[in-house]
Motif scaffolding. Structure first.
Motif, PDB file in Angstrom:
ATOM      1  N   THR B 328       0.809  -1.215   0.000  1.00 25.21           N
ATOM      2  CA  THR B 328       0.000   0.000   0.000  1.00 25.21           C
ATOM      3  C   THR B 328       0.845   1.269   0.000  1.00 25.21           C
ATOM      4  OG1 THR B 328      -0.122  -0.324   2.387  1.00 25.21           O
ATOM      5  CG2 THR B 328      -2.052  -0.971   1.112  1.00 25.21           C
ATOM      6  N   ASP B 329       2.127   1.154   0.390  1.00 23.82           N
ATOM      7  CA  ASP B 329       2.999   2.327   0.391  1.00 23.82           C
ATOM      8  C   ASP B 329       3.854   2.401  -0.862  1.00 23.82           C
ATOM      9  OD1 ASP B 329       2.120   3.118   2.890  1.00 23.82           O
ATOM     10  OD2 ASP B 329       3.693   2.006   3.954  1.00 23.82           O
ATOM     11  N   GLY B 330       3.676   1.414  -1.760  1.00 20.03           N
ATOM     12  CA  GLY B 330       4.556   1.288  -2.918  1.00 20.03           C
ATOM     13  C   GLY B 330       4.626   2.534  -3.778  1.00 20.03           C
ATOM     14  N   ALA B 331       3.471   3.039  -4.194  1.00 15.30           N
ATOM     15  CA  ALA B 331       3.452   4.172  -5.114  1.00 15.30           C
ATOM     16  C   ALA B 331       4.115   5.395  -4.495  1.00 15.30           C
ATOM     17  CB  ALA B 331       2.003   4.491  -5.505  1.00 15.30           C
ATOM     18  N   ARG B 332       3.843   5.623  -3.216  1.00 13.31           N
ATOM     19  CA  ARG B 332       4.425   6.792  -2.543  1.00 13.31           C
ATOM     20  C   ARG B 332       5.938   6.676  -2.467  1.00 13.31           C
ATOM     21  NH1 ARG B 332       3.505   8.270   2.837  1.00 13.31           N
ATOM     22  NH2 ARG B 332       3.010   6.105   3.345  1.00 13.31           N
ATOM     23  N   ALA B 333       6.400   5.454  -2.177  1.00  9.50           N
ATOM     24  CA  ALA B 333       7.840   5.253  -2.029  1.00  9.50           C
ATOM     25  C   ALA B 333       8.555   5.472  -3.365  1.00  9.50           C
ATOM     26  CB  ALA B 333       8.118   3.852  -1.495  1.00  9.50           C
ATOM     27  N   VAL B 334       7.969   4.930  -4.437  1.00  7.93           N
ATOM     28  CA  VAL B 334       8.591   5.083  -5.755  1.00  7.93           C
ATOM     29  C   VAL B 334       8.666   6.561  -6.127  1.00  7.93           C
ATOM     30  CG1 VAL B 334       8.279   4.648  -8.224  1.00  7.93           C
ATOM     31  CG2 VAL B 334       7.919   2.782  -6.573  1.00  7.93           C
ATOM     32  N   GLU B 335       7.581   7.282  -5.856  1.00  6.83           N
ATOM     33  CA  GLU B 335       7.540   8.707  -6.166  1.00  6.83           C
ATOM     34  C   GLU B 335       8.629   9.465  -5.395  1.00  6.83           C
ATOM     35  OE1 GLU B 335       4.122  12.249  -6.111  1.00  6.83           O
ATOM     36  OE2 GLU B 335       3.708  10.263  -5.296  1.00  6.83           O
ATOM     37  N   ALA B 336       8.751   9.137  -4.098  1.00  6.45           N
ATOM     38  CA  ALA B 336       9.741   9.817  -3.260  1.00  6.45           C
ATOM     39  C   ALA B 336      11.161   9.534  -3.749  1.00  6.45           C
ATOM     40  CB  ALA B 336       9.574   9.375  -1.809  1.00  6.45           C
ATOM     41  N   LEU B 337      11.380   8.283  -4.214  1.00  2.00           N
ATOM     42  CA  LEU B 337      12.729   7.911  -4.672  1.00  2.00           C
ATOM     43  C   LEU B 337      13.052   8.566  -6.006  1.00  2.00           C
ATOM     44  CD1 LEU B 337      12.681   4.160  -3.579  1.00  2.00           C
ATOM     45  CD2 LEU B 337      14.178   5.970  -2.681  1.00  2.00           C
ATOM     46  N   GLU B 338      12.063   8.588  -6.909  1.00  2.00           N
ATOM     47  CA  GLU B 338      12.299   9.224  -8.214  1.00  2.00           C
ATOM     48  C   GLU B 338      12.731  10.683  -8.015  1.00  2.00           C
ATOM     49  OE1 GLU B 338      12.545   7.829 -10.935  1.00  2.00           O
ATOM     50  OE2 GLU B 338      11.198   6.100 -11.104  1.00  2.00           O
ATOM     51  N   ALA B 339      12.148  11.304  -6.984  1.00  2.00           N
ATOM     52  CA  ALA B 339      12.429  12.722  -6.752  1.00  2.00           C
ATOM     53  C   ALA B 339      13.882  12.978  -6.356  1.00  2.00           C
ATOM     54  CB  ALA B 339      11.484  13.267  -5.677  1.00  2.00           C
ATOM     55  N   ILE B 340      14.560  11.939  -5.816  1.00  2.00           N
ATOM     56  CA  ILE B 340      15.962  12.167  -5.398  1.00  2.00           C
ATOM     57  C   ILE B 340      16.959  11.453  -6.327  1.00  2.00           C
ATOM     58  CG2 ILE B 340      15.419  12.560  -2.940  1.00  2.00           C
ATOM     59  CD1 ILE B 340      16.365   9.600  -2.470  1.00  2.00           C
ATOM     60  N   ARG B 341      16.448  10.971  -7.480  1.00  2.00           N
ATOM     61  CA  ARG B 341      17.329  10.189  -8.362  1.00  2.00           C
ATOM     62  C   ARG B 341      18.550  10.993  -8.805  1.00  2.00           C
ATOM     63  NH1 ARG B 341      15.441   7.521 -13.986  1.00  2.00           N
ATOM     64  NH2 ARG B 341      14.632   9.632 -14.201  1.00  2.00           N
ATOM     65  N   ASP B 342      18.349  12.181  -9.332  1.00  2.00           N
ATOM     66  CA  ASP B 342      19.480  12.967  -9.823  1.00  2.00           C
ATOM     67  C   ASP B 342      20.418  13.348  -8.692  1.00  2.00           C
ATOM     68  OD1 ASP B 342      18.346  12.697 -12.249  1.00  2.00           O
ATOM     69  OD2 ASP B 342      17.461  14.712 -12.311  1.00  2.00           O
ATOM     70  N   ASP B 343      19.819  13.636  -7.567  1.00  5.59           N
ATOM     71  CA  ASP B 343      20.604  14.035  -6.408  1.00  5.59           C
ATOM     72  C   ASP B 343      21.527  12.912  -5.940  1.00  5.59           C
ATOM     73  OD1 ASP B 343      21.368  15.684  -4.376  1.00  5.59           O
ATOM     74  OD2 ASP B 343      19.726  15.083  -3.036  1.00  5.59           O
ATOM     75  N   ILE B 344      20.974  11.686  -5.837  1.00 11.84           N
ATOM     76  CA  ILE B 344      21.763  10.537  -5.382  1.00 11.84           C
ATOM     77  C   ILE B 344      22.621   9.996  -6.524  1.00 11.84           C
ATOM     78  CG2 ILE B 344      21.645   8.176  -4.446  1.00 11.84           C
ATOM     79  CD1 ILE B 344      20.434   9.825  -2.407  1.00 11.84           C
ATOM     80  N   GLY B 345      22.092  10.110  -7.724  1.00 11.86           N
ATOM     81  CA  GLY B 345      22.854   9.656  -8.871  1.00 11.86           C
ATOM     82  C   GLY B 345      22.680   8.192  -9.205  1.00 11.86           C
ATOM     83  N   PHE B 346      21.549   7.582  -8.832  1.00 12.46           N
ATOM     84  CA  PHE B 346      21.345   6.186  -9.219  1.00 12.46           C
ATOM     85  C   PHE B 346      20.694   6.115 -10.584  1.00 12.46           C
ATOM     86  CE2 PHE B 346      17.664   7.182  -6.435  1.00 12.46           C
ATOM     87  CZ  PHE B 346      16.608   6.928  -7.305  1.00 12.46           C
ATOM     88  N   ASN B 347      20.582   4.878 -11.081  1.00  6.63           N
ATOM     89  CA  ASN B 347      20.147   4.698 -12.459  1.00  6.63           C
ATOM     90  C   ASN B 347      18.621   4.725 -12.577  1.00  6.63           C
ATOM     91  OD1 ASN B 347      19.545   3.309 -14.998  1.00  6.63           O
ATOM     92  ND2 ASN B 347      21.777   3.095 -15.097  1.00  6.63           N
ATOM     93  N   HIS B 348      17.942   3.785 -11.928  1.00  9.81           N
ATOM     94  CA  HIS B 348      16.485   3.797 -11.955  1.00  9.81           C
ATOM     95  C   HIS B 348      15.912   2.957 -10.815  1.00  9.81           C
ATOM     96  CE1 HIS B 348      17.420   0.125 -14.197  1.00  9.81           C
ATOM     97  NE2 HIS B 348      16.201  -0.319 -13.832  1.00  9.81           N
ATOM     98  N   VAL B 349      14.563   3.022 -10.658  1.00 10.16           N
ATOM     99  CA  VAL B 349      13.867   2.300  -9.594  1.00 10.16           C
ATOM    100  C   VAL B 349      12.999   1.214 -10.223  1.00 10.16           C
ATOM    101  CG1 VAL B 349      12.126   2.491  -7.770  1.00 10.16           C
ATOM    102  CG2 VAL B 349      13.806   4.319  -8.082  1.00 10.16           C
TER     103      VAL B 349
END
Lengths: 433, 433
Positions: B328-349
């Motif tokens: 039930t928290d999946g969508a929120r978590a993915v959204e939160a992670l996408e938001a920091i992708r450039d900052d952290i520098g990972f490839n994708h989720v």
């Protein structure tokens, strides 16, 4: 800015759509700059549903538990109404009777209000909230058990809160347009009364007009709370119950200070089909017999209304005593009286539930000695026989045969010039609780 | 004479007949000389009905008002149950969470119990009453607003009251016979566990066994409350959750101290289909990156369960991080992670909700190093691939493909010798609230 207490009955909050409509009405008052406290009854028939449920597990449920159960009804309506107001972008908080500081005695099912300490309501208002309060319920002093106030309890909650908060007006929303000069179902030409005094409204309530219960009007009079009885289905002014002028800020062009009605001799004609008559035949006409009869009835907590004692027949030394009482207490009263027959020495008890009571109410009648004569003449011309009579300063009540009551009401209404030229076909209903 | 706290869920009090049956059960305990405190949930689907009503006036009802609304549900069931007991000639009084002294914080909808001050309950018991308490609800400290405890709240109310009243046992009545070695819908040979330690029950609850919520078991362990999970449809003993022997007075001939189960290496096999897996691909393998990822997820109040970090590929300096979380928290978590992708520098989720989690629980495994190896072998023989692993002192959990979860559970259950010869076809259901 005024403080308005608004009470909405069960039919006004019967379902989600009704609740949304009520929410809009409340928000309109907020937008007009008023502070608003709302008192709500349970939704539609939900109280009856809860009583049915109780009956399924117990034929005579304990009174404490029945009160606990029934208070769930307002808990639901008040929370949902608060949600509906929030959905319109305004702040609202709901409060139980206990939270609102409605302190009562511990007579479950018919508790009396002892005190109202609405600290949390005032706080909610100060924070810009609409405060929604559960009607009909309170909490017992000391023992802190949940109580209900009995019939008309939500109206009484509203007036009591208005008094404690020093509100500018207590608005009672109902399914009719206000208080009428007679029941429009019986008298098509009955008119809405714009303004009526507490004393007259008290007599109306005591005489069978179901729009407000007696205790609610008593409370309003004691604390000088202006009550505005009005329709939840229309924006029009209803009937103001107050001894003062209607506050200017609530006055509309179409609604004057009700001078026309106030100067009329008679305010209205009320009727009551809920009473019965008991006649005790052949009572020895010696001191103390009547007192013992009424003491017996009183000891069964039965309220007596009108009493007539015939002039004693000199030959027999016996007299008859008649009195009226709520029909629902009839069987109990007859049983109690039969039990003391030999002791008192009367002949027998007659029970008659085919009676009707007509009451003419008007503060103006004090200075018009012809009012009683006019009533007798009107009823006589209409072929209605009068069986019992009782009077107060501002009321005359007569008992007739039940089947003649309607024509008696119409004849009296016409005799006192109360008929309007445009009869308004509005139903004159009860208030629920 | 013992003091018993009994909790009945919504399905046990779904209608008038069920309530009468529960009343009889309570009265039987009174007749046996016990003091009884009963905690009830709302009747059947009534909570869902109230939520539906709320939705009709507001898509996102204010949490305070939703709690006020929902607490009407237990108010009804508790009052009706008190009436049903009175109808059997025994004294009973109902109490709201607030009246029972269930003091909480003000997190509406998921309030935590801060204190329990059951003075009125003790008083009711001293007067010879059965005390009926509304489950799932309390009152906030200081502000005195009505709160609800969230999922499993009624069980927690019962355990908290049992702790405060120093009850001899807290009985949780449910629609199954107790706690099973595995879900009998999946493993027909699953057996009822006679007795289980708090620690094992905690791991079971945390691993997807729905019979008791985690917080309820935590509360019971902290205060040493013996919990007896049993069926409201049968008189048989269920499962005792306690670190002590079962009190002699509650022991029946057919029910021993559960030594057989206690000495077993493995108590049970739990499973969970409610989780999803997120994999963050191509994370720079430098200090602090993982911390920032999990800090981001935590700041959204998402509970993470299992975590695996791959060994970094030396050539790229990049690693992958996987974790599981409630679906039930999946969508929120993915959204939160996408938001920091450039900052952290990972490839994708990557998001995967087609996983299942199997957990093997047993205090006995502490001293049996071969337990993990046995599980891997059993799953391998069953053709089930293991994707993630996590272990505690008394639990091993593995993530598999969702569609292989049932056969994994059966394989593990058999491997640890838990299968009974007579498979009991009992449904292993949820507890509601």
């Amino acid at each position: 800015m005024s403080l308005i207490v608004q009470k909405f009955g069960g039919s006004s909050v019967a379902d989600a759509d009704s609740i949304k409509r009520v929410a809009k009405r409340i928000v309109a008052n907020r937008k007009a700059g008023h502070d608003v406290v709302v008192v709500v009854s349970a939704m539609g028939d939900s109280t009856d549903d809860l009583i049915d449920l109780a009956q399924q597990v117990s034929p005579v449920p304990p009174a404490r538990e029945l009160d606990m159960l029934l208070t769930a009804g307002e808990r639901i309506s008040m929370a949902v109404l608060a949600m509906a107001i929030a959905n319109l972008g305004h702040h609202a908080q709901s409060f139980t009777g206990s939270q609102a500081g409605v302190i009562t005695d511990e007579s479950f099912g018919r508790a009396r209000i002892i005190d109202v300490t609405p600290g949390r309501i005032q706080e909610a208002l100060d924070q810009g909230n609409v405060a929604i309060v559960a009607g009909f319920q309170g909490v017992s002093q000391g023992t802190k058990n949940i109580t209900t106030l009995g019939r008309g309890g939500s109206d009484t909650t509203a007036v009591a809160l208005a008094a404690a908060l020093k509100a500018d007006v207590c608005e009672i929303y109902t399914d009719v347009d206000g208080v009428f000069t007679a029941d429009p179902r019986i008298v098509p030409g009955a008119r809405k009364i714009d303004k009526i005094s507490y004393a007259e409204m008290l007599e109306m309530a005591a005489s069978g007009a179901k729009i407000l219960v007696l205790r609610c009007v008593e409370y309003a009079r004691r604390y000088g709370v202006p009550v505005h009885v009005r329709s939840s289905f229309s924006p029009h002014q209803g009937t103001w119950v107050t001894d003062e002028p209607i506050p200017e800020e609530f006055l509309t062009a179409a609604h004057d200070q009700g001078e026309t009605m106030e100067s009329a001799i008679i305010s209205g004609v009320a009727h009551d089909r809920s009473e019965a008559k008991i006649t005790i035949v052949g009572v020895p006409d010696v001191p103390g017999k009547a007192a013992r009869i009424f003491k017996t009835v009183a000891s069964h907590e039965i309220d007596i209304d009108m009493i007539v004692q015939n002039i004693s027949a000199a030959a027999t030394g016996l007299t008859d005593i008649s009195f009226t009482l709520p029909m629902t207490d009839g069987a109990r009263a007859v049983e109690a009286l039969e039990a003391i027959r030999d002791d008192i020495g009367f002949n027998h008890v007659e029970y008659d539930d085919q009676i009707g009571k007509l009451s003419v109410i008007g503060a103006g009648m004090r200075s018009h000695p012809g009012v009683t004569a006019d009533l007798f003449e009107a009823l006589s011309n209409a072929g209605v026989n009068i069986e019992m009579i009782s009077t107060s300063e501002i009321r005359i009540s007569v008992v007739t045969r039940a089947e003649l009551l309607d024509q008696a009401v119409r004849a009296a209404h016409t005799a006192y010039g109360l008929d309007s030229e445009l009869g308004e076909a509005v139903v004159y209903g009860g208030t629920g609780r």
